[in-house]
Design a protein around this motif. Structure first.
Motif, PDB file in Angstrom:
ATOM      1  N   GLY A   1       0.901  -1.110   0.162  1.00 12.18           N
ATOM      2  CA  GLY A   1       0.202  -0.052   0.066  1.00 12.18           C
ATOM      3  C   GLY A   1       0.886   1.211   0.081  1.00 12.18           C
ATOM      4  N   LEU A   2       2.060   0.904  -0.145  1.00 14.56           N
ATOM      5  CA  LEU A   2       3.261   2.261  -0.237  1.00 14.56           C
ATOM      6  C   LEU A   2       2.989   3.108   0.944  1.00 14.56           C
ATOM      7  CD1 LEU A   2       2.773   2.973  -3.938  1.00 14.56           C
ATOM      8  CD2 LEU A   2       4.639   2.015  -2.886  1.00 14.56           C
ATOM      9  N   LYS A   3       2.842   2.423   2.150  1.00 14.61           N
ATOM     10  CA  LYS A   3       2.711   3.002   3.415  1.00 14.61           C
ATOM     11  C   LYS A   3       4.079   2.924   4.158  1.00 14.61           C
ATOM     12  CE  LYS A   3      -1.296   4.948   3.434  1.00 14.61           C
ATOM     13  NZ  LYS A   3      -1.398   6.365   2.936  1.00 14.61           N
ATOM     14  N   ARG A   4       4.937   1.991   3.613  1.00 18.89           N
ATOM     15  CA  ARG A   4       6.150   1.709   4.283  1.00 18.89           C
ATOM     16  C   ARG A   4       7.141   1.235   3.101  1.00 18.89           C
ATOM     17  NH1 ARG A   4       7.030  -2.287   9.445  1.00 18.89           N
ATOM     18  NH2 ARG A   4       5.525  -0.522  10.207  1.00 18.89           N
ATOM     19  N   GLY A   5       8.301   1.534   2.972  1.00 19.62           N
ATOM     20  CA  GLY A   5       9.165   0.836   2.021  1.00 19.62           C
ATOM     21  C   GLY A   5      10.486   1.644   2.122  1.00 19.62           C
ATOM     22  N   ARG A   6      11.313   1.090   0.961  1.00 17.88           N
ATOM     23  CA  ARG A   6      12.565   1.731   0.818  1.00 17.88           C
ATOM     24  C   ARG A   6      12.869   1.518  -0.711  1.00 17.88           C
ATOM     25  NH1 ARG A   6      13.214  -1.662   5.108  1.00 17.88           N
ATOM     26  NH2 ARG A   6      13.563  -0.618   7.231  1.00 17.88           N
ATOM     27  N   MET A   7      13.492   2.392  -1.309  1.00 19.35           N
ATOM     28  CA  MET A   7      13.987   2.458  -2.640  1.00 19.35           C
ATOM     29  C   MET A   7      15.174   3.173  -2.959  1.00 19.35           C
ATOM     30  SD  MET A   7      11.750   2.918  -6.098  1.00 19.35           S
ATOM     31  CE  MET A   7      11.243   4.663  -5.918  1.00 19.35           C
ATOM     32  N   SER A   8      16.116   2.590  -3.592  1.00 19.41           N
ATOM     33  CA  SER A   8      17.443   3.020  -3.991  1.00 19.41           C
ATOM     34  C   SER A   8      17.350   3.292  -5.304  1.00 19.41           C
ATOM     35  CB  SER A   8      18.590   1.955  -3.632  1.00 19.41           C
ATOM     36  OG  SER A   8      19.736   2.374  -3.958  1.00 19.41           O
ATOM     37  N   ILE A   9      17.870   4.850  -5.509  1.00 16.41           N
ATOM     38  CA  ILE A   9      17.662   5.425  -6.992  1.00 16.41           C
ATOM     39  C   ILE A   9      19.124   5.759  -7.359  1.00 16.41           C
ATOM     40  CG2 ILE A   9      16.737   7.077  -8.421  1.00 16.41           C
ATOM     41  CD1 ILE A   9      14.184   7.185  -6.493  1.00 16.41           C
ATOM     42  N   GLY A  10      19.666   5.164  -8.384  1.00 16.68           N
ATOM     43  CA  GLY A  10      21.031   5.544  -8.973  1.00 16.68           C
ATOM     44  C   GLY A  10      20.779   6.766 -10.211  1.00 16.68           C
ATOM     45  N   PHE A  11      21.527   7.623 -10.082  1.00 18.72           N
ATOM     46  CA  PHE A  11      21.295   8.603 -11.254  1.00 18.72           C
ATOM     47  C   PHE A  11      22.588   9.196 -11.911  1.00 18.72           C
ATOM     48  CE2 PHE A  11      21.171  10.821  -7.419  1.00 18.72           C
ATOM     49  CZ  PHE A  11      21.832  12.001  -7.726  1.00 18.72           C
ATOM     50  N   SER A  12      22.624   9.614 -13.094  1.00 12.66           N
ATOM     51  CA  SER A  12      23.512  10.449 -13.684  1.00 12.66           C
ATOM     52  C   SER A  12      23.416  11.527 -14.093  1.00 12.66           C
ATOM     53  CB  SER A  12      23.966   9.466 -15.088  1.00 12.66           C
ATOM     54  OG  SER A  12      23.064   9.358 -16.087  1.00 12.66           O
ATOM     55  N   THR A  13      21.948  11.895 -14.105  1.00 15.67           N
ATOM     56  CA  THR A  13      21.359  13.105 -14.670  1.00 15.67           C
ATOM     57  C   THR A  13      20.591  13.797 -13.477  1.00 15.67           C
ATOM     58  OG1 THR A  13      20.051  14.394 -16.128  1.00 15.67           O
ATOM     59  CG2 THR A  13      19.709  12.149 -15.900  1.00 15.67           C
ATOM     60  N   PRO A  14      21.102  14.696 -12.493  1.00 15.39           N
ATOM     61  CA  PRO A  14      20.346  15.137 -11.455  1.00 15.39           C
ATOM     62  C   PRO A  14      19.320  16.059 -11.646  1.00 15.39           C
ATOM     63  CG  PRO A  14      22.759  15.559 -11.114  1.00 15.39           C
ATOM     64  CD  PRO A  14      22.547  15.049 -12.566  1.00 15.39           C
ATOM     65  N   PRO A  15      19.040  16.753 -12.673  1.00 16.33           N
ATOM     66  CA  PRO A  15      17.995  17.720 -13.107  1.00 16.33           C
ATOM     67  C   PRO A  15      16.712  16.926 -13.347  1.00 16.33           C
ATOM     68  CG  PRO A  15      19.937  18.448 -14.288  1.00 16.33           C
ATOM     69  CD  PRO A  15      20.145  17.327 -13.616  1.00 16.33           C
ATOM     70  N   ALA A  16      16.792  15.958 -14.020  1.00 16.87           N
ATOM     71  CA  ALA A  16      15.618  15.020 -14.244  1.00 16.87           C
ATOM     72  C   ALA A  16      15.399  14.241 -13.181  1.00 16.87           C
ATOM     73  CB  ALA A  16      15.948  13.944 -15.559  1.00 16.87           C
ATOM     74  N   THR A  17      16.520  13.703 -12.501  1.00 17.49           N
ATOM     75  CA  THR A  17      15.917  12.682 -11.330  1.00 17.49           C
ATOM     76  C   THR A  17      15.295  13.413 -10.130  1.00 17.49           C
ATOM     77  OG1 THR A  17      18.070  11.402 -11.774  1.00 17.49           O
ATOM     78  CG2 THR A  17      17.208  11.346  -9.769  1.00 17.49           C
ATOM     79  N   MET A  18      15.850  14.586  -9.763  1.00 19.13           N
ATOM     80  CA  MET A  18      15.410  15.344  -8.613  1.00 19.13           C
ATOM     81  C   MET A  18      13.954  15.771  -9.046  1.00 19.13           C
ATOM     82  SD  MET A  18      17.428  14.919  -6.527  1.00 19.13           S
ATOM     83  CE  MET A  18      19.015  14.190  -6.680  1.00 19.13           C
ATOM     84  N   GLN A  19      13.688  16.229 -10.128  1.00 23.43           N
ATOM     85  CA  GLN A  19      12.163  16.304 -10.330  1.00 23.43           C
ATOM     86  C   GLN A  19      11.207  15.420 -10.157  1.00 23.43           C
ATOM     87  OE1 GLN A  19      11.718  17.642 -14.590  1.00 23.43           O
ATOM     88  NE2 GLN A  19       9.434  18.284 -14.260  1.00 23.43           N
ATOM     89  N   LEU A  20      11.970  14.110 -10.682  1.00 23.30           N
ATOM     90  CA  LEU A  20      10.970  12.800 -10.298  1.00 23.30           C
ATOM     91  C   LEU A  20      10.840  12.511  -8.814  1.00 23.30           C
ATOM     92  CD1 LEU A  20      12.351  10.861 -13.377  1.00 23.30           C
ATOM     93  CD2 LEU A  20      10.031  11.870 -13.384  1.00 23.30           C
ATOM     94  N   ILE A  21      12.012  12.616  -8.111  1.00 25.21           N
ATOM     95  CA  ILE A  21      12.094  12.228  -6.828  1.00 25.21           C
ATOM     96  C   ILE A  21      11.271  13.092  -6.034  1.00 25.21           C
ATOM     97  CG2 ILE A  21      13.287  12.113  -4.541  1.00 25.21           C
ATOM     98  CD1 ILE A  21      15.497  11.001  -6.199  1.00 25.21           C
TER      99      ILE A  21
END
Length: 309
Positions: free
Chosen positions: A106-126
């Protein structure tokens, strides 16, 4: 009472051929707690024969009697008392597991590891994901396309947001947007008066190149026609920030992808025309990771198709 070798072999055979189920353990515990098969059946929402069958199967697997059926209240045998305590502990752990799993699904708990090479696109999505699912803990790791692809393959990252020339056939790849190459030039250089530069012009310029393994480097080499001399003469750095600083300080002209040029008053980005191909920013993950609720939600929120590119 001593157990004969034949009895031991028979009990081992029953344990090997049987299958211990959580349902049988729940039936056993509920019968004891409720004091009868009929009340246990009512609590569990099954028939009384179903409860009897579950208990019989459990006793066969354990190789011992658990309940004295001749008494009215289904008293425990000596073995039953010992196994009842353990059965309750198992069920408690299973209930805790199911409750936690429900929170994760139910996405009320959890962890996700996100790798990225392009900060502008990544931070917008995060940022969008954190606003929608604030209970999911996110960790990040920075790298280039090659290192982050390896991180996903070896499960150090659940997903990676990276630039690719084309989708990786081994991974689930979801296109965010296409990317082209840009040449960064100092704002006081004559090139800054232009609105683009042709790929054929790059070969004669002192270039600031990204490291091998980055898509920026790969596209730059494509623009240069993979000219060994041009690549060997290039000044190599390992981040887009270093590319910008090297360009601003007159070391050379830096190559950067769309969406990464930023707003630096010292520099101007010139689109490189005449490239035979472009790249793209992709969210990549293992195909089996698409079953993880947080991963599928992240991709869904990005407005992407769930099917693989």
């Amino acid at each position: 009472m001593a157990v004969s070798p034949e009895d031991g072999v028979e009990r081992s055979r029953r344990r090997e051929t049987g299958s211990l189920s959580i349902g049988a353990l729940k039936a056993f515990v509920t019968v004891v707690d409720q004091g009868s098969f009929s009340r246990a059946a009512a609590v569990l929402g099954v028939s009384q024969p179903n409860i009897s069958n579950q208990i019989n199967a459990l006793e066969q697997i354990c190789g011992v009697r658990l309940l004295n059926r001749r008494t009215q209240n289904q008293n425990l045998t000596d073995a039953g008392r010992e196994l009842y305590t353990r059965a309750r502990l198992v069920i408690s752990r299973v209930d805790d597991f199911e409750m936690t799993a429900n929170l994760f699904s139910g996405l009320k708990r959890g962890r996700m590891s996100i790798g990225f090479s392009t900060p502008p696109a990544t931070m917008q999505l995060i940022s969008q994901f954190r606003r929608t699912y604030p209970d999911i803990e996110i960790s990040t790791r920075l790298g280039n396309t090659r290192s982050l692809t390896q991180d996903v393959m070896e499960c150090r990252a659940d997903v990676a947001i990276i630039s690719l020339l084309e989708p990786d056939p081994v991974l689930a790849c979801h296109l965010v947007f296409e990317q082209s190459l840009n040449l960064m030039v100092p704002i006081d250089h004559p090139f800054a008066q232009r609105d683009h530069i042709d790929a054929r012009e790059l070969g004669g310029l002192p270039l600031v190149l990204r490291e091998e393994g980055s898509v920026t480097r790969a596209l730059t080499e494509i623009a240069l026609g993979r000219s060994a001399n041009s690549v060997e003469r290039g000044f190599i750095v390992e981040s887009r920030e270093a590319v910008k600083e090297a360009t601003a300080h007159g070391i050379g002209f830096g190559c950067i992808l769309d969406g990464e040029t930023g707003h630096d008053a010292r520099l101007k980005a010139l689109p490189v025309h005449g490239l035979p191909r472009t790249g793209g920013v992709y969210i990549v993950t293992l195909r089996e990771n698409m079953e993880i609720p947080a991963v599928s939600a992240f991709i869904r929120l990005a407005g992407l198709r769930k099917d693989t590119v």
